[in-house]
Design a protein around this motif. Sequence first.
Motif, mmCIF file in Angstrom:
data_model
loop_
_atom_site.group_PDB
_atom_site.id
_atom_site.type_symbol
_atom_site.label_atom_id
_atom_site.label_comp_id
_atom_site.label_asym_id
_atom_site.label_seq_id
_atom_site.Cartn_x
_atom_site.Cartn_y
_atom_site.Cartn_z
ATOM 1 N N THR A 177 51.949 102.126 61.011
ATOM 2 C CA THR A 177 51.039 102.571 59.972
ATOM 3 C C THR A 177 51.162 101.663 58.754
ATOM 4 O OG1 THR A 177 52.693 104.070 59.064
ATOM 5 C CG2 THR A 177 51.154 104.995 60.669
ATOM 6 N N LEU A 178 50.202 101.769 57.882
ATOM 7 C CA LEU A 178 50.228 101.071 56.601
ATOM 8 C C LEU A 178 50.397 102.103 55.498
ATOM 9 C CD1 LEU A 178 47.089 98.741 56.905
ATOM 10 C CD2 LEU A 178 49.463 98.068 57.147
ATOM 11 N N VAL A 179 51.038 101.696 54.434
ATOM 12 C CA VAL A 179 51.033 102.501 53.229
ATOM 13 C C VAL A 179 49.865 101.974 52.415
ATOM 14 C CG1 VAL A 179 52.268 103.103 51.118
ATOM 15 C CG2 VAL A 179 53.526 102.841 53.265
ATOM 16 N N LEU A 180 48.855 102.792 52.267
ATOM 17 C CA LEU A 180 47.624 102.368 51.604
ATOM 18 C C LEU A 180 47.633 102.816 50.152
ATOM 19 C CD1 LEU A 180 45.098 103.249 54.425
ATOM 20 C CD2 LEU A 180 46.073 101.020 53.882
ATOM 21 N N THR A 181 47.620 101.845 49.264
ATOM 22 C CA THR A 181 47.567 102.141 47.837
ATOM 23 C C THR A 181 46.512 101.253 47.196
ATOM 24 O OG1 THR A 181 49.179 100.475 47.127
ATOM 25 C CG2 THR A 181 50.044 102.621 47.790
ATOM 26 N N ALA A 182 46.077 101.664 46.058
ATOM 27 C CA ALA A 182 45.176 100.866 45.245
ATOM 28 C C ALA A 182 45.469 101.197 43.799
ATOM 29 C CB ALA A 182 43.724 101.175 45.586
ATOM 30 N N PHE A 183 45.197 100.255 42.937
ATOM 31 C CA PHE A 183 45.473 100.494 41.528
ATOM 32 C C PHE A 183 44.535 101.541 40.958
ATOM 33 C CE2 PHE A 183 45.309 99.538 36.969
ATOM 34 C CZ PHE A 183 46.655 99.686 36.679
ATOM 35 N N GLN A 184 43.275 101.482 41.354
ATOM 36 C CA GLN A 184 42.294 102.413 40.819
ATOM 37 C C GLN A 184 41.905 103.462 41.850
ATOM 38 O OE1 GLN A 184 39.027 100.009 39.584
ATOM 39 N NE2 GLN A 184 39.971 99.481 37.642
ATOM 40 N N GLY A 185 41.548 104.618 41.373
ATOM 41 C CA GLY A 185 41.129 105.702 42.247
ATOM 42 C C GLY A 185 39.849 105.407 43.011
ATOM 43 N N GLY A 235 33.476 94.022 45.715
ATOM 44 C CA GLY A 235 32.421 93.734 46.671
ATOM 45 C C GLY A 235 32.747 92.611 47.646
ATOM 46 N N ALA A 236 33.944 92.040 47.553
ATOM 47 C CA ALA A 236 34.319 90.930 48.441
ATOM 48 C C ALA A 236 34.610 91.402 49.863
ATOM 49 C CB ALA A 236 35.528 90.186 47.885
ATOM 50 N N GLY A 237 34.914 92.691 50.025
ATOM 51 C CA GLY A 237 35.173 93.228 51.359
ATOM 52 C C GLY A 237 36.632 93.492 51.664
ATOM 53 N N LYS A 238 37.462 93.557 50.635
ATOM 54 C CA LYS A 238 38.894 93.809 50.840
ATOM 55 C C LYS A 238 39.123 95.161 51.511
ATOM 56 C CE LYS A 238 39.608 93.502 46.454
ATOM 57 N NZ LYS A 238 38.269 93.210 45.949
ATOM 58 N N THR A 239 38.415 96.175 51.061
ATOM 59 C CA THR A 239 38.596 97.510 51.610
ATOM 60 C C THR A 239 38.201 97.553 53.086
ATOM 61 O OG1 THR A 239 38.256 98.502 49.443
ATOM 62 C CG2 THR A 239 37.992 99.942 51.351
ATOM 63 N N GLU A 240 37.134 96.865 53.458
ATOM 64 C CA GLU A 240 36.717 96.845 54.871
ATOM 65 C C GLU A 240 37.777 96.181 55.747
ATOM 66 O OE1 GLU A 240 34.191 98.569 56.132
ATOM 67 O OE2 GLU A 240 33.814 99.230 54.095
ATOM 68 N N VAL A 241 38.400 95.125 55.241
ATOM 69 C CA VAL A 241 39.476 94.460 55.992
ATOM 70 C C VAL A 241 40.649 95.422 56.167
ATOM 71 C CG1 VAL A 241 41.221 92.622 55.875
ATOM 72 C CG2 VAL A 241 38.823 92.112 55.358
ATOM 73 N N VAL A 242 41.025 96.109 55.103
ATOM 74 C CA VAL A 242 42.153 97.045 55.179
ATOM 75 C C VAL A 242 41.835 98.192 56.133
ATOM 76 C CG1 VAL A 242 43.515 98.718 53.850
ATOM 77 C CG2 VAL A 242 43.097 96.432 52.934
ATOM 78 N N LYS A 243 40.604 98.703 56.093
ATOM 79 C CA LYS A 243 40.213 99.772 57.022
ATOM 80 C C LYS A 243 40.366 99.314 58.468
ATOM 81 C CE LYS A 243 36.660 102.030 54.194
ATOM 82 N NZ LYS A 243 35.199 102.262 54.116
ATOM 83 N N LEU A 244 39.919 98.098 58.759
ATOM 84 C CA LEU A 244 40.014 97.583 60.125
ATOM 85 C C LEU A 244 41.474 97.403 60.537
ATOM 86 C CD1 LEU A 244 38.412 96.417 62.609
ATOM 87 C CD2 LEU A 244 39.145 94.226 61.701
ATOM 88 N N LEU A 245 42.295 96.851 59.659
ATOM 89 C CA LEU A 245 43.714 96.663 59.986
ATOM 90 C C LEU A 245 44.402 98.008 60.205
ATOM 91 C CD1 LEU A 245 44.590 93.810 57.491
ATOM 92 C CD2 LEU A 245 44.285 93.612 59.970
ATOM 93 N N THR A 295 48.613 103.593 43.184
ATOM 94 C CA THR A 295 49.974 103.078 43.016
ATOM 95 C C THR A 295 50.764 103.975 42.075
ATOM 96 O OG1 THR A 295 49.085 100.862 43.337
ATOM 97 C CG2 THR A 295 51.309 101.012 42.449
ATOM 98 N N LEU A 296 50.119 104.448 41.035
ATOM 99 C CA LEU A 296 50.805 105.326 40.076
ATOM 100 C C LEU A 296 51.268 106.615 40.739
ATOM 101 C CD1 LEU A 296 48.481 104.833 36.983
ATOM 102 C CD2 LEU A 296 50.690 103.752 37.431
ATOM 103 N N THR A 297 50.447 107.175 41.617
ATOM 104 C CA THR A 297 50.832 108.390 42.340
ATOM 105 C C THR A 297 51.973 108.104 43.320
ATOM 106 O OG1 THR A 297 48.597 109.279 42.151
ATOM 107 C CG2 THR A 297 49.998 110.228 43.860
ATOM 108 N N LEU A 298 51.879 106.984 44.021
ATOM 109 C CA LEU A 298 52.902 106.628 45.004
ATOM 110 C C LEU A 298 54.288 106.572 44.359
ATOM 111 C CD1 LEU A 298 53.586 105.651 47.929
ATOM 112 C CD2 LEU A 298 53.293 103.334 47.055
ATOM 113 N N PHE A 299 54.363 105.963 43.199
ATOM 114 C CA PHE A 299 55.655 105.807 42.531
ATOM 115 C C PHE A 299 55.927 106.904 41.493
ATOM 116 C CE2 PHE A 299 54.758 101.453 44.020
ATOM 117 C CZ PHE A 299 55.846 101.336 44.859
ATOM 118 N N ARG A 300 55.062 107.921 41.495
ATOM 119 C CA ARG A 300 55.224 109.111 40.662
ATOM 120 C C ARG A 300 55.307 108.798 39.165
ATOM 121 N NH1 ARG A 300 58.189 113.459 44.317
ATOM 122 N NH2 ARG A 300 57.653 112.537 46.285
#
Length: 140
Positions: A112-120, A91-101, A132-137
């Motif tokens: 472009t950015l490579v967008l990953t997150a630990f959780q789905g 809820g801190a707003g990390k995702t909103e910052v990443v969306k804007l960037l 991240t798990l999908t990115l690195f297979r």
Amino acid sequence: MPAEIGEVSDEQLEGMIAEWEAACEASKAADPDAPLPPPPLSQEQRLVCRRIVPTLFAISRVKRAGGSRRQYMQRVGKEHDRLFLLNGPAGAGKTEVVKLLHSTLSDMHIGTLVLTAFQGSAVVQLKDAVTTLTLFRFGR
């Protein structure tokens, strides 16, 4: 610099939040299933973006000047931070910052950015993101 990250007074931000809340109510009334508009960024989020965006612009400038990635990243590293860690509670707003960037990079044709997150759950909110798990297979 995108207007969404410009410096604003606390009073201006309060007005932007009131406008956003009114827009959300109008959107819900018109179509309860429609996505809501994104909230205005907080003062802290704006500050983070104002620290990162100049680095992105600098990378774009030196990339256009030519040379290898190593060469242009060394040039950028002399004047700008090159590593940023967004960390905070839910809820801190990390995702909103990443969306804007991400949209700034796209709109300005910087890259472009490579967008990953630990959780789905975070990945669902980001267009073209993977865990991240999908990115690195891992786990296959």
